[in-house]
Design an enzyme around this catalytic site. Structure first.
Site, PDB file in Angstrom:
ATOM      1  CG  HIS A  22      -2.074   1.046   1.045  1.00 30.78           C
ATOM      2  ND1 HIS A  22      -3.138   0.713   0.378  1.00 30.78           N
ATOM      3  CD2 HIS A  22      -2.029   2.141   1.953  1.00 30.78           C
ATOM      4  CE1 HIS A  22      -3.948   1.906   0.633  1.00 30.78           C
ATOM      5  NE2 HIS A  22      -3.294   2.679   1.456  1.00 30.78           N
ATOM      6  CG  HIS A  30     -10.444   3.648   2.048  1.00 30.61           C
ATOM      7  ND1 HIS A  30     -11.090   4.077   3.256  1.00 30.61           N
ATOM      8  CD2 HIS A  30      -9.151   3.637   2.278  1.00 30.61           C
ATOM      9  CE1 HIS A  30     -10.215   4.390   4.179  1.00 30.61           C
ATOM     10  NE2 HIS A  30      -8.992   4.013   3.546  1.00 30.61           N
TER      11      HIS A  30
END
Lengths: 237, 745
Positions: free
Chosen positions: B50, B97
């Site tokens: 990430h 998300h």
């Protein structure tokens, strides 16, 4: 008209339609406008106070429940009680009800969902300083954007609002009929906007400041501001 | 209370933190010792997929990332920055998300919106519009509807309260997203050239301040969670999901912009993934500086938090900023005015080390450069293998299918498809008008927002048909770029740049990595051809459920400029009697189409016909017609094909129309022409008298231009006099289908 009207736009930390109201009165109607910070206690000689839309203090409690206790609201309440003109739009309407300047309360929309869209409003009377530029029965197309706009009051309160001509706008369909399908939030009697008994305090859930330029889809909201500005002219005469 | 004892760091513990043996060895050699527990936490999040983009960065660097309008390069700052003239620039970015939304849809989606907003205003830009791109499983499934309701409410509540209009987006449903929905949020902001802020720490002795919310235990290891597949165990990761507070974010926005505009700030970065760890190491590395931070000074909202927890917390609505000591007080008074914390927690140093002190002890001491992307973070190029499924899907023979018996019924069915019907149930939950700039509202080809300080307007759209990308990753991704550009063109804008959100499966699976590299190659080609450089974005790997990967979904967020208000064009028919024209060629390619999926349950064949060079011509041609004032409506042909495009134009305006068209299908069955999703086609209407002028422009670009028929007053749609549709029925089905589907229990 010669004199310029001064609009005071109250800014709570979570206000988000403050700039829109300011833009409308200052840049579209060319009157004076000033922001009034919620921690202040000076209304800066405003002729009209606007409580704009938004989420005043986050509104995690009840909408407008905390805003009414802010320093600026003390002054706004004094101002209103002495006859000063106060407009509450959306969250501003909720604050006016919470602070007791207008009767009733705004509950969650019947759908329990936030709703943003253009709706039709029927003008119910044209003697108020917020509606005098209309004919009774005119239909205004103005957007709403709220999750808690379901106007409610006890039956006796509603009765007196209706009898005194304090209901100025009602949700209607395209032809002006007051139907349950055209009621976007479940408000009693399709009520969208009201004034106080003295006619100097007005609250409405729809956003007239969002409907002042054809580019944005409708300019019907101008009627609300034009009526108000006109009322100053009439007063001056 | 017993003092917290930090565990001894071992290879095993490192593995539990998601570091491979090789990566742990690398940490040992960087530090020349065993890392402390806090240091292990720092490296594990900074080197997570990430934060480090370790498996994607080598590919991303092959994308076109420069152009005369770009003011910062991709990845250099929190968001891309594009010059639009008049002394103004646009900051914009899209971000995923997905994993948080899978386990906690409301907060997952809300904090997704909050995070992308901070990326924009941390650059000094005021967010003026937000968009999103959502994918869910089968809408007939109860869990899907739970996720959909939660995500939409989360996006709405956050954006509505924050006061930025949500102006456009897309929602698709497909079983492949069943347990792993995609939630991509995009934000667009405006900044004056002189007021752009940078995410940098520099100037030895400058103060470092933490502003905004207090730090809690929420979101610890959120970045690591995002770098794993969704599984049964994911439910236990619910504490990794942060909790949003849009009201505080609104305060943070106003205070931050006030401080930046007053010229008080040296550098500023929001705290998103990996919180204080990421902001401190990245800002230091960018400025070739170091930092000393005293965690005892960080405002915390839970007791007994350890250094490890404070460094890894992903509590929302926080920023880290660097300022000269002389401005410290002025900054504090601005944040005080907005009732926000603003605490000095350290200072900038010159030796490149980030040193973390807590309770009088040095808890971590790491070279900033070694933590970050572009510095010491690992970079991998993984193995690729063309997936086996492609052999089966590409050999599909469309001629083997029977012809649908009743075309009218097929059309009524198609118009209600959850992938085609109006998204009104969704977008009415978003405030799309606040700030009074929204000129074209949701439901048209692309959103249009005006800029009050300029003649120009912005057009924006998110787009990706994951099914096309699944069938042909390279071509499918080209189509995503092309279609988002075409949408912008249809509103009267010139596409200028993109941001991307690359949602893929596990990159360690060679088939997934093949899809990824192919998609990047397609994006590169399309962006070069359309002259829309990539300004940044986000990669989200590990979008998998226990059974399979999601469709590879490289969502494109396209930005365009409309020169003036008179160029703004919408999709709806304007007047009865207007001529309806087709720009482009009907090829009747139903492969990968919604029709094929809905009618036969088939997601097969190649991605639909697409030719990049022609697409470029088509877009130029349509834009020139619009700019010459010749067009009354323009609508792209996409999901559902020609017939859906026509029907939408008939009903999406306030005034509804009918139409009569004639189509020559040639040797093909009519249904292929009606439902084919072959690309590069636009339906336009105009006064008939403009026909010859339009023809001239079309000829200049070698774009086929044909009259299809006429807009009518009666509420009927007639095709070749053998199909007649009731427009009122279409209107009802189109606008209410999604609401009806969602309202089921």
């Amino acid at each position: 008209m010669s004199a310029r009207i001064k609009f005071g736009v109250v800014v709570f930390p979570g206000s988000n339609c403050d700039h829109d109201a300011y833009h409308a009165v200052k840049h579209l109607f060319h009157h004076d406008a000033e922001f009034l910070w919620h921690k202040e206690t000076d209304l800066k000689n405003s002729d009209v106070i606007i409580l704009p839309g938004g989420f005043s203090y986050g509104d995690y409690l009840r909408t407008g429940a905390i805003a009414r206790f802010s320093p600026i609201m003390n002054e706004v309440m004094k101002f209103a009680k002495s006859g000063g003109i106060v407009i509450g739009i959306c969250n501003g309407f909720q604050i006016l009800c919470e602070s007791g300047l207008l009767p009733g309360v705004l509950l969650r929309n019947q759908s329990l969902l936030f709703s943003c869209k253009h709706v039709n409003l029927r003008v119910e009377q044209n003697t108020s300083r917020f509606t005098n530029e209309n004919n009774v029965g005119d239909i205004l197309r103005i957007p709403i954007a709220h999750g808690e706009g379901n106007f409610f009051a006890e039956p006796d309160v509603i009765k007196s609002l209706e009898e005194n001509g304090q209901v100025i706008f009602r949700y209607c369909d395209e032809k002006g009929a007051i139907t349950s399908e055209s009621n976007p939030n479940g408000s009693v009697n399709n009520i969208a906007g009201i004034i106080n008994k003295n006619g100097n305090v007005m609250g409405m859930m729809p956003h007239p400041e969002r409907a002042c330029e054809l580019q944005l889809g409708s300019s019907d909201g101008r009627k609300v501001f034009e009526s108000l500005i006109n009322s100053f002219v009439l007063q001056a005469v | 209370m017993k003092q917290f004892e930090e565990p001894v760091v071992t290879k095993e513990l490192a593995k539990q933190h998601g570091l491979t043996d090789e990566e742990f060895e690398k940490v040992l050699s960087i530090l020349d010792r065993v890392p402390t527990y806090t240091e292990l936490g720092i490296y594990s999040v900074m080197w997570s997929e990430h934060c480090s983009y370790k498996n994607s960065i080598a590919q991303l660097k092959t994308l076109p990332r420069s152009g005369k309008r770009l003011l910062v390069g991709a990845g250099e700052e929190n968001a891309g920055l594009v010059d639009i003239g008049d002394g103004l620039a646009v900051a914009f970015k899209i971000e995923s998300h997905n994993h948080p939304s899978a386990v906690e849809p409301y907060q997952g989606a809300a904090t997704g919106v909050g995070g992308i907003m901070r990326d924009i205003f941390t650059m000094g830009a005021r967010p003026i519009a937000s968009l999103n791109s959502l994918r869910f499983g089968d809408i007939d499934d109860k869990q899907t509807r739970h996720l959909l309701k939660g995500v939409v409410k989360g996006i709405g509540d956050y954006g509505n309260s924050f006061g930025v209009p949500t102006v456009a987006g897309e929602v698709y449903f497909d079983p492949c997203y069943q347990t792993n929905p995609l939630v991509n949020a995009m934000s667009i902001g405006i900044v004056e050239h002189g007021h752009v802020a940078s995410a940098i720490a520099k100037g030895e002795g400058n103060v470092i301040m933490i502003v905004g919310s207090a730090t809690g235990r929420d979101g610890i290891h959120g970045a690591t969670f995002a770098s794993e597949e969704i599984s049964e165990a994911s439910e236990s990761k619910r504490p990794s999901v942060q909790v949003g507070d849009p009201f505080t974010e609104k305060l943070l926005l106003e205070a931050t912009l006030e401080a930046i505009r007053a010229g008080l700030i040296v550098g500023i970065q929001d705290m998103g993934a990996a919180g204080l760890t990421c902001s401190s190491t990245e800002m230091s590395a960018k400025g070739n500086s170091g930092m000393e931070l005293n965690l005892d000074l960080v405002p915390i909202r839970e007791t007994h938090m350890t250094a490890y927890e404070i460094m890894l917390s992903e509590s929302q609505e926080r920023m880290l900023l660097v300022a000269e000591p002389k401005n410290e007080q002025a900054i504090k008074s601005i944040f005080e005015k907005w009732d926000l914390n603003c605490i000095t927690i350290g200072k900038v140093t010159s030796d490149g080390m980030v040193r973390i002190y807590h309770q009088g002890k040095l808890k971590a001491e790491v070279p900033a450069e070694t933590c970050v992307l572009g510095g010491g973070a690992p970079v991998y190029i993984r193995e690729t293998k063309k997936p086996d499924y492609l052999a089966a899907t590409s050999s599909f023979n469309v001629d083997s299918l029977s012809t649908p018996k009743n075309l009218s019924e097929s059309i009524y069915k198609l118009i209600q498809s959850p992938n085609i019907a109006s998204r009104r149930w969704v977008f009415e939950q978003y405030d799309s008008m606040v700030r009074t700039n929204s000129v074209v509202l949701p439901g048209s080809d692309a959103a249009v927002v005006r800029i009050k300080k300029s003649e120009k307007l912005l057009a924006a759209k998110t787009d990706c048909n994951g099914r096309y990308v699944y069938l042909n990753p390279r071509k499918g991704t080209m189509i995503a770029v092309a279609e988002s550009g075409r949408n912008v063109v249809c509103t009267g804008g010139k596409p200028i740049a993109i941001t991307n959100c690359l949602n893929f499966g596990n990159p360690y699976k060679p088939e997934v990595y093949w899809q990824f590299t192919e998609a990047i190659a397609g994006m590169r080609e399309a962006c070069l051809a359309l002259d829309t450089p990539v300004t940044g974005g986000n990669v989200s790997f590990y979008n998998e459920s226990p059974t399979a990967s999601v469709f590879p979904t490289p969502t494109i967020g396209m930005l365009g400029i409309i020169e003036k208000e008179s160029h703004v064009t919408t999709a709806n028919f304007k007047e009865a009697g207007d001529a309806i024209y087709l720009l482009g060629t009907n090829r009747g390619d139903i492969c990968g189409s919604e029709f094929l999926f809905l009618e036969y349950g088939i997601a097969s064949g190649d991605a639909p016909f697409f030719e990049l060079a022609f697409e470029v011509k088509l877009q130029q041609c349509a834009l020139e017609m619009i700019q010459n004032g010749l067009i009354k409506s323009a609508h792209d042909i996409s999901e559902g094909g020609l017939i859906v495009s026509l029907l939408e134009s008939a009903i999406v305006g306030r005034e509804k129309f009918g139409f009569e068209i004639k189509i020559s299908a040639g040797s093909l069955p009519l249904h292929r022409i009606l439902f084919g999703e072959d690309q590069s086609r636009i339906v336009i209407t105009s006064n008939e008298k403009n026909g010859s002028l339009m023809k001239k422009i079309a000829e200049k670009y070698f774009v086929p231009f044909d009259r299809l028929g006429t807009v009518t007053q009666n509420m009927k749609a007639t095709i070749n006099s053998d199909i007649t549709l009731d427009i009122e029925k279409v209107d009802d089905l189109y606008f209410n289908a999604l609401h009806r589907s969602v309202s089921r229990n």
